[in-house]
Design an enzyme around this catalytic site. Sequence first.
Site, PDB file in Angstrom:
ATOM      1  N   LYS B  76       0.852  -1.190   0.000  1.00  0.00           N
ATOM      2  CA  LYS B  76       0.000   0.000   0.000  1.00  0.00           C
ATOM      3  C   LYS B  76       0.889   1.242   0.000  1.00  0.00           C
ATOM      4  O   LYS B  76       1.952   1.249   0.637  1.00  0.00           O
ATOM      5  CB  LYS B  76      -0.858  -0.063   1.270  1.00  0.00           C
ATOM      6  CG  LYS B  76      -2.011   0.908   1.361  1.00  0.00           C
ATOM      7  CD  LYS B  76      -2.755   0.670   2.689  1.00  0.00           C
ATOM      8  CE  LYS B  76      -3.995   1.528   2.836  1.00  0.00           C
ATOM      9  NZ  LYS B  76      -4.703   1.248   4.116  1.00  0.00           N
ATOM     10  N   SER B 151      -9.623   0.862   3.144  1.00  0.00           N
ATOM     11  CA  SER B 151      -8.832   1.717   2.294  1.00  0.00           C
ATOM     12  C   SER B 151      -7.747   0.976   1.498  1.00  0.00           C
ATOM     13  O   SER B 151      -7.224   1.518   0.531  1.00  0.00           O
ATOM     14  CB  SER B 151      -8.166   2.795   3.142  1.00  0.00           C
ATOM     15  OG  SER B 151      -7.263   2.219   4.065  1.00  0.00           O
ATOM     16  N   SER B 175      -9.583  -1.700   7.225  1.00  0.00           N
ATOM     17  CA  SER B 175      -9.016  -1.376   5.911  1.00  0.00           C
ATOM     18  C   SER B 175      -8.231  -2.486   5.244  1.00  0.00           C
ATOM     19  O   SER B 175      -7.929  -2.396   4.064  1.00  0.00           O
ATOM     20  CB  SER B 175      -8.123  -0.133   6.017  1.00  0.00           C
ATOM     21  OG  SER B 175      -8.912   1.027   6.029  1.00  0.00           O
TER      22      SER B 175
END
Lengths: 482, 490
Positions: B76, B151, B175
């Site tokens: 990420k 996310s 997330s």
Amino acid sequence: MSLDDRPWETVIGLEVHCQLATAEKLFCGCPNRFGQPPNRDTCPICLGMPGVLPVLNPHAVRLALRAGHALGCVVQPRSIFARKHYFYPDLPKGYQITQYEQPILLGGAVDLELDDGRSARINLTRIHIEEDAGKSSHGEGGATLVDLNRAGVPLIEIVSEPEMRSADEAVAYLRALHAIVRYLGVSDGNMEEGSFRCDANVSIRRAGETTLGTRTELKNLNSFRGVQRSIEYEAGRHADLLEHGRAIVQETRLWDDAAGRTRAMRGKEEAHDYRYFPEPDLPALVLTAADEVAATVDLPELPAARRARLVAVTGLSAYDAAVLTAERALADYFEAAVAAHPANPKGISNWVTSELLARVPADAVAAGPVPPVALARLVGLIDDGTLSGRLAKEVFEAMLAGEGDPDAIVEARGLRQVTDSDAIEVACRAVIAGNPAQLAQFRGGKAQVKGFFVGQVMRATGGKANPGQVNALLDRLLAEGE
Amino acid sequence: MIDGLCSLRRALDAGHLSAVEATTACLRSIEATDERLGAWLAVDAEGALAQAANVDRRRAAGDALGPLAGVPLGVKDIFLTRGLTTTCASRILEGFVPPYDATVIGRLRAADAVLLGKHNMDEFAMGSSSESSGFHPVRNPWDLDRIPGGSSGGSAVAVAAGHCAGALGTDTGGSVRQPAALCGVVGLKPTYGRLSRFGVIAFASSLDQPGPLARTVRDAAALFEVCAGLDPFDATSADVPVPTGLADLPAGADLRGLRLGVPAECFGEGLQPGVASAMRAALDVLRDLGAELVDIELPHTRFAVAAYYLIATAEASSNLARYDGVRFGRRAGAADDLHDLYGATRGAGFGLEVKRRIMLGTFALSAGYYDAYYQKASQVRTLISRDFDRAFEAVDAIVTPTSPTTAFRLGERVADPLQMYLADIFTIACNLAGLPGMSIPCGFDELNLPVGLQLLGRAFDEATVCRVGAAYEDATDWTARRPSLAEASP
């Protein structure tokens, strides 16, 4: 502006920010030192880069605890850090890590001996650990330069109760605190470099009232003298306002040392909601028994105790003892000299306070050109009659110039005082015989002419004759022919 | 086509293919489908191939290699990667090249993993749909008109689409787990303090926790074991021994003697029928494996979303104060004074959702409101932790759906933040209590969209979570199903 002769009492509380003498910063491994080129002592952590986290420097905690023990604070076994928010370019993260609701130290006190002989106890509210911000310099053309070497340097903030009643008392408190943190090795206390800074909360009230008046907070106080003048100015300003029926506005004011006045900070500079909340990146600071023991190990004798001991043991005056104990290094120097020549502490004290301190800074005496043992020897040479006061000063100058210890200098320069009374008598007789006119004046009743004969004998012996012996001999010889 | 992390590792070790071949396959897969998916913000093909070649060279020389030698991964874009642009999907960090590696990135490198690049996400990890990326949204490989969750949406999509053998995301309120569920992959949120947060861009410091996403439970466990452990640069990281052997859990084990709690709250309003039926079927499988299902109550979890949106936004408002355009990232051009500079930089650099949360958090911490909001939320958090403490006296792990719904359509909830926030209703309590949680695929709804099963464990008991997950995975074949888009890629 002075409050003398006016019916007001000044009430002062001080917040002292004291940088801790750690090798590294509070939350990262950058060196904690002064005077480097701008932004050299920085890393991603103290620059507040994305993703960085603080890790508490245990040495800073130990130094804070040391101060806490010396000042009689109540050590809190569990304390927490908090974030204090405001936007400013010298605050890289947009918040300062400090302690807010649960500081590491509560209470404590500083005992003062005031110049007028009174003593006073100023209680402390709290001491907490926090990080320093960087430094902004506002240059020409509106540019602001930011140096983050100082960002993250460990501080303790020492908050007093509003218990001081005059600018003099405030300064005495500051001086006492300053001496204590330096004695403890907690801080170098350098005010010019910003290691020891102070904000003052000032209010006034009519003598005898028990409630506090509206206060203003004074910032930018960079010297003891600045503290003194700003508080006197501000108290006078309050009195003028109140005497004209106007109100004091609670606000933060900046001391302008050059102009000798305070001015209100602009609303924008002051209107902060700091939005404190517990720092989630740091667990609660839980002290172990070992932490607390470590903080009490090798605690030095503090200035007040040392002053009292010197007065009691060596018979010094309170004033001399205060001068000699203001700096730990100076007191150590004095005591080392006394240990080498215990017979005359008063003589050593005089030489230290009037001669040595005129030439060498108090915190540099130990490493200076006159080691304590050498000064002790010098006083010893005076005491045993080897040196006159005048010769001793010549030897002292030679010591400052690095010519070695007193015995070597006396030997090399042939400064040994002449105490052989036969030799002195020969010189005296020669001077009397060679100056019949002055002899006649003396015998005619002009007693002050004796000074002339003393001077001539000293000149003839190159200053080495013992002045006491010269005087006694001249008295006898001048009387002989009468 | 990359099959899975552990199987790839075996193939590499056996010499069936080289690290360069595996990396090339991943890069081709990204090239083939990412234009449609939007899972990546940066692909470092050159760097990845160089790392892979290095592993191959060392393997040929007989050198000792790390446990992830030659395995191509993505992370990420919230993890700082030295020399490789890191933006957290925010315009305010556009072009920011970090001077240091996050601790977990350093551990991946030390394990000889190959770092392909950085995954798209919701800006500053604030979102449940990956639509709030400051650059472009991410699309679900099972239905390109739908969101992948967030996310860590880019990471879940990249794993589901076969772009990489595994990924590292972060989980603040779900997330990692929620996008894993919506994309049909495995996502593990370890215990708070298990993986270092140093070098992870902070959203909500007391809740953030990095965690792996992978094709299978054992794949996720392999990444977990490499990344976990005490870090002297993170004062909140835990000095608790990291379990080993989770990547090699024996196949076909049963769950006899294990008690699994099923909270009554889980089958309440808002649960889609497709999710509810997949969940019931999953409970049957677990019972058949020998687990004892126990009804439990977590009475305070109904306040979890409210408490979360006060604590997380408060911490975010503080953590995001450093983005002022002074020392790094983008700075707005002309400004009259300092406050204008801050306003213009932050106004232009932050997206709508980030601004909304900064405003909420600033309000929650303001003088006069702190006690009613932040303080109260912290008290609720304590009560939620106690609910779990009590529950774990009676059970060894807890089972819930990961998300009340399957993937929703792009744009469907953008205008309704409250609906968006409810996407995390089952995942948030776990973050507030700091516990480990995992989402594993447990079926599909009537639209052929994946459903996730959530397993929660005691603090630092990732081992039990993995054990239950692996047994369930062995007994079903959900993880083997791939989106057609991935099947079609080279």
